[in-house]
Design a protein around this motif. Structure first.
Motif, mmCIF file in Angstrom:
data_model
loop_
_atom_site.group_PDB
_atom_site.id
_atom_site.type_symbol
_atom_site.label_atom_id
_atom_site.label_comp_id
_atom_site.label_asym_id
_atom_site.label_seq_id
_atom_site.Cartn_x
_atom_site.Cartn_y
_atom_site.Cartn_z
ATOM 1 N N LEU A 46 2.799 -7.600 1.967
ATOM 2 C CA LEU A 46 3.771 -6.983 1.067
ATOM 3 C C LEU A 46 5.167 -7.547 1.308
ATOM 4 N N GLN B 127 -3.249 -1.631 7.860
ATOM 5 C CA GLN B 127 -1.926 -1.391 7.283
ATOM 6 C C GLN B 127 -0.919 -2.452 7.723
ATOM 7 N N GLU C 56 5.265 -0.690 -3.008
ATOM 8 C CA GLU C 56 4.581 -1.643 -3.876
ATOM 9 C C GLU C 56 5.020 -1.475 -5.326
ATOM 10 N N VAL C 57 5.250 -0.217 -5.725
ATOM 11 C CA VAL C 57 5.714 0.045 -7.091
ATOM 12 C C VAL C 57 7.185 -0.333 -7.242
ATOM 13 N N ARG D 23 0.913 5.126 4.615
ATOM 14 C CA ARG D 23 0.160 4.617 3.466
ATOM 15 C C ARG D 23 0.832 5.019 2.153
ATOM 16 N N GLU D 24 1.296 6.249 2.071
ATOM 17 C CA GLU D 24 1.971 6.713 0.856
ATOM 18 C C GLU D 24 3.307 6.005 0.666
ATOM 19 N N ARG D 25 4.026 5.801 1.757
ATOM 20 C CA ARG D 25 5.302 5.078 1.669
ATOM 21 C C ARG D 25 5.089 3.635 1.236
ATOM 22 N N ARG D 26 4.021 3.020 1.731
ATOM 23 C CA ARG D 26 3.742 1.635 1.352
ATOM 24 C C ARG D 26 3.412 1.526 -0.134
ATOM 25 N N LYS D 27 2.672 2.495 -0.659
ATOM 26 C CA LYS D 27 2.326 2.471 -2.082
ATOM 27 C C LYS D 27 3.569 2.616 -2.951
ATOM 28 N N LYS D 28 4.516 3.454 -2.519
ATOM 29 C CA LYS D 28 5.768 3.591 -3.263
ATOM 30 C C LYS D 28 6.558 2.283 -3.220
#
Length: 305
Positions: free
Chosen positions: A230, A223, A151-152, A144-149
């Motif tokens: 994504l 996810q 996205e940015v 989840r944290e890797r996916r958010k990075k």
């Protein structure tokens, strides 16, 4: 590797030279599996199943009332990717617990607690299953944290670095989805067996494991969907960014071509108007700047640059 533990006077697990209360088998060969199977009198494939990384989850009881629950858990593969692997959990008719797997897990929780001498087998089985299930949540949190990075990072991306990471995460999630789905079916059978054996109290504890596993299954599916969206978004953004770059380069080439044309005309080795005028160089430079500025302004107004 085979490690044996027994309950001490303080009711916690300590090392032992004999196969007593708890036997931990890590990355075993066939000889070690045969040794443990022979000692406790259960089938070889109860532990032999972990030799196949793609072994299906299952629950079995043999004629000697030895019980096996084989489930999948996540761990890093030799290639550094997160995949799922089988682990065998056997509790024997003489109240021993055997855990066999090919990848180390955080077993500290097993040794940091005090056990009930009458129900330590149930407590061990629950703690192992719960810890293995919780490992899914740890990896899902990391995904989840890797996916958010990602996205940015993809907003201004024109490279493929992000999509490589997306593919790795998606592959792991596909492993998770299949493994957890099989685990849920087996845990349901296990709960049903415990209720038939009048082990309702233990069945309720295992149901907590089922709930945790079901939550991991739901998050895995979410996810996967988010990652698929994504990837589509990434492709569109990369394509759009490349179009913008090409538009700017095309416009810049067009604008910079004007001075080249003017310089080419006045650089010809033939008589040219105003060639004897002493300020002609500055006049030409000023004219080029004026024309380039005017064309740049027109292109900008038409959103072409």
């Amino acid at each position: 590797m085979i490690k044996n533990y027994e309950l001490s006077e303080n009711k916690n697990l300590v090392s032992s030279d004999e196969m007593k209360n708890f036997t931990y088998v890590l990355n075993p060969n066939r000889e070690e599996i045969g040794e443990v199977s022979e000692h406790f009198k259960f089938p070889f494939d109860y532990l032999g199943g972990i030799l196949d990384d793609y072994e299906n989850a299952r629950f079995e009881t043999d004629e000697n009332d030895n019980n096996l629950i084989l489930l999948q858990y996540p761990s890093l593969s030799e290639e550094g990717e997160v995949e799922t692997f089988p682990y065998s959990l056997v509790w024997t008719t003489n109240e021993n617990v055997v855990l066999a797997l090919n990848h180390e897990f955080d077993k500290k929780i097993l040794f940091d607690r005090v056990y009930d001498l009458k129900r330590y087998k149930h407590q061990l089985v629950f703690q192992i299953m719960y810890q293995m299930t919780h490992t899914y949540h740890d990896y899902l949190k990391d995904f989840r944290e890797r996916r958010k990075k990602l996205e940015v990072g993809i907003k201004n991306s024109t490279k493929n670095d992000q999509i490589v990471d997306m593919i790795a995460i998606q592959a792991s999630l596909i492993y998770f989805e299949d493994a957890i789905d099989n685990n849920l079916d087996v845990i349901q059978k296990f709960i049903h067996y415990l209720r038939e054996e009048d082990e309702d109290g233990f069945a309720d504890r295992i149901y907590d494991v089922y709930v945790e596993m079901d939550q991991a299954y739901t998050e895995t599916k979410i996810q996967l969907k988010l990652l698929e969206n994504l990837r589509d978004l990434f492709s569109n953004i990369v394509s759009n960014n490349l179009n913008i770059v090409m538009k700017i380069m095309t416009s810049a080439t067009f604008v910079l071509g004007i001075p080249a044309v003017i310089s080419g005309i006045y650089g010809m080795n033939v008589p040219i108007a105003f060639q004897d005028y002493k300020y002609m160089l500055w006049l030409i430079l000023g004219l080029m700047i004026l024309i380039c500025t005017l064309i740049t302004w027109v292109l900008h107004k038409k959103d072409m640059i």
